[in-house]
Design an enzyme around this catalytic site. Structure first.
Site, PDB file in Angstrom:
ATOM      1  N   PRO A   1       0.802  -1.246   0.000  1.00 42.01           N
ATOM      2  CA  PRO A   1       0.000   0.000   0.000  1.00 42.01           C
ATOM      3  C   PRO A   1       0.829   1.288   0.000  1.00 42.01           C
ATOM      4  O   PRO A   1       0.797   2.055   0.971  1.00 42.01           O
ATOM      5  CB  PRO A   1      -0.808  -0.142   1.288  1.00 42.01           C
ATOM      6  CG  PRO A   1       0.089  -0.926   2.203  1.00 42.01           C
ATOM      7  CD  PRO A   1       0.858  -1.874   1.326  1.00 42.01           C
ATOM      8  N   CYS A   2       1.510   1.561  -1.106  1.00 40.55           N
ATOM      9  CA  CYS A   2       2.311   2.781  -1.155  1.00 40.55           C
ATOM     10  C   CYS A   2       1.413   4.028  -1.176  1.00 40.55           C
ATOM     11  O   CYS A   2       1.893   5.140  -0.945  1.00 40.55           O
ATOM     12  CB  CYS A   2       3.273   2.766  -2.338  1.00 40.55           C
ATOM     13  SG  CYS A   2       2.476   2.543  -3.924  1.00 40.55           S
ATOM     14  N   HIS A   3       0.118   3.829  -1.415  1.00 40.84           N
ATOM     15  CA  HIS A   3      -0.793   4.985  -1.364  1.00 40.84           C
ATOM     16  C   HIS A   3      -0.928   5.508   0.069  1.00 40.84           C
ATOM     17  O   HIS A   3      -1.416   6.619   0.275  1.00 40.84           O
ATOM     18  CB  HIS A   3      -2.172   4.610  -1.926  1.00 40.84           C
ATOM     19  CG  HIS A   3      -2.835   3.461  -1.223  1.00 40.84           C
ATOM     20  ND1 HIS A   3      -2.538   2.150  -1.504  1.00 40.84           N
ATOM     21  CD2 HIS A   3      -3.774   3.422  -0.236  1.00 40.84           C
ATOM     22  CE1 HIS A   3      -3.277   1.353  -0.737  1.00 40.84           C
ATOM     23  NE2 HIS A   3      -4.028   2.102   0.047  1.00 40.84           N
TER      24      HIS A   3
END
Lengths: 178, 183
Positions: B149-151
């Site tokens: 989850p780089c968001h």
């Protein structure tokens, strides 16, 4: 120096050649062509990770298809050619082939494949030789032997086949009435 | 001569059954646009917002036997995530990245659903407190966004900074997770 050509992802190779190879195999084998087609692409996939470059892939897949077809033709009895598979009309990308399909049905397998690859698919003799597992000269010899055989048969006055040929096929095969 | 869907499906199934495929891929619809997804035998190896050229990249990394086949498990988990019914992913992953990237992505995977962290704090977690920029690069090259989850990683002042799918997608994912109020 020849520029390196990367082996394309198999999906692209498949997308480019699957239809044409199916057409080729159906013309050689009739309905048995479908099984031969799957075997052809499975063989290609089995060997695909050993390819060193992406050149000549069309000739390569025709080589495999031809070998599969020859195995079939040798194994089976006389193949019945069907102009119509599953009720769908066969599309003919190479118009002259409409006639070759029927005309070549009685040729020995190697001569038939050579004639079909040369006159139906415009492959050069070098690639046909590779497809047949023999030399360029042997491929040329097989094709011309096949064409001679066709000419003999078609120029016989009793044959009704030659009358139905187009000028193009006549010219390609150099057939004349006796 | 066109290949019938039956003939095509039979070939693809036979290729998979024989174990002849290095990478399988598919394109799945989502509320943030079409997603290119790819898996090896080991697990999910790619999610991308841009399908163009992905097959060639995968061929270079995993092998040229790249074939399009449905990836039902991955698709189902993504569908559940976008429907708000899934907070963590269960599909195994196949990550082939440099050690530093792997360490950062490993920490990234532990950032909980609905929370955000900064590039600096992620850097500190891998023992490189001054490597916020390098962490940014790892996020930028994340091969499996959404699942990794780089968001959820934002700038020190809370700004969204950047995202492969575009800032509007980053915002949409954070809103979906309740980490941001709908704008």
């Amino acid at each position: 120096m020849m520029e390196a050509v990367a082996v394309p992802p198999f999906e692209r190779f498949y997308g480019q050649h699957a239809s044409e190879v199916l057409g080729y195999l159906r013309r050689l084998l009739g309905q048995r062509g479908d099984a031969a087609w799957q075997e052809t692409f499975l063989r290609a996939l089995r060997a695909y990770d050993r390819l060193e470059h992406g050149r000549h892939l069309r000739a390569w897949v025709f080589t495999i298809a031809t070998r599969v077809a020859m195995d079939e033709l040798r194994a089976g009895s006389k193949v019945r050619l069907e102009a119509d598979v599953d009720g769908e009309p066969v599309e003919l990308e190479q118009p002259a082939f409409a006639e070759l399909e029927h005309l070549t049905a009685d040729l020995p397998p190697k001569e038939r494949a050579a004639v079909v690859l040369r006159y139906g698919y415009d492959l050069p003799y070098e690639e046909i030789g590779a497809a047949l597992g023999s030399s360029e000269e042997a491929a040329r010899a097989a094709a011309s032997s096949g064409v001679r055989r066709l000419r003999r048969r078609l120029s016989a006055p009793s044959s009704g086949g030659a009358g139905a040929m187009t000028q193009r096929t006549r010219r390609n095969l150099n057939v004349h009435h006796a | 001569m066109s290949i019938t869907p039956e003939l095509d499906a039979r070939f693809r199934a036979a290729a998979l059954a024989e174990g002849l495929v290095d990478v399988r891929y598919d394109v799945t619809e989502s509320p943030v646009g079409d997603l290119f997804i790819a898996s090896t035998e080991r697990g999910l190896c790619r999610i991308s917002y841009h399908a163009e050229g992905q097959d060639e990249q995968l061929a270079r990394i995993f092998g040229a036997r790249v074939l399009r086949v449905p990836l039902d498990d991955v698709r189902r988990e993504l569908d559940e995530y976008f429907a708000g019914r899934r907070r963590a992913f269960d599909v195994p992953l196949d990550l082939r990245v440099a050690p530093f990237h792997e360490a950062v992505l490993h920490e990234l995977a532990r950032v909980p659903y609905g929370r955000t962290e900064t590039y600096g704090s992620l850097a500190a977690k891998v023992g490189r407190p001054n490597a916020a920029r390098a962490v940014g690069t790892v996020m930028n090259r994340n091969p499996i966004p959404i699942v990794l989850p780089c968001h959820r990683i934002v700038g020190a002042n809370g700004s969204l900074t950047g995202y492969a799918g575009g800032l509007h997608v980053k915002r949409a994912l954070l809103e979906l997770e309740g980490a941001m109020l709908p704008s």
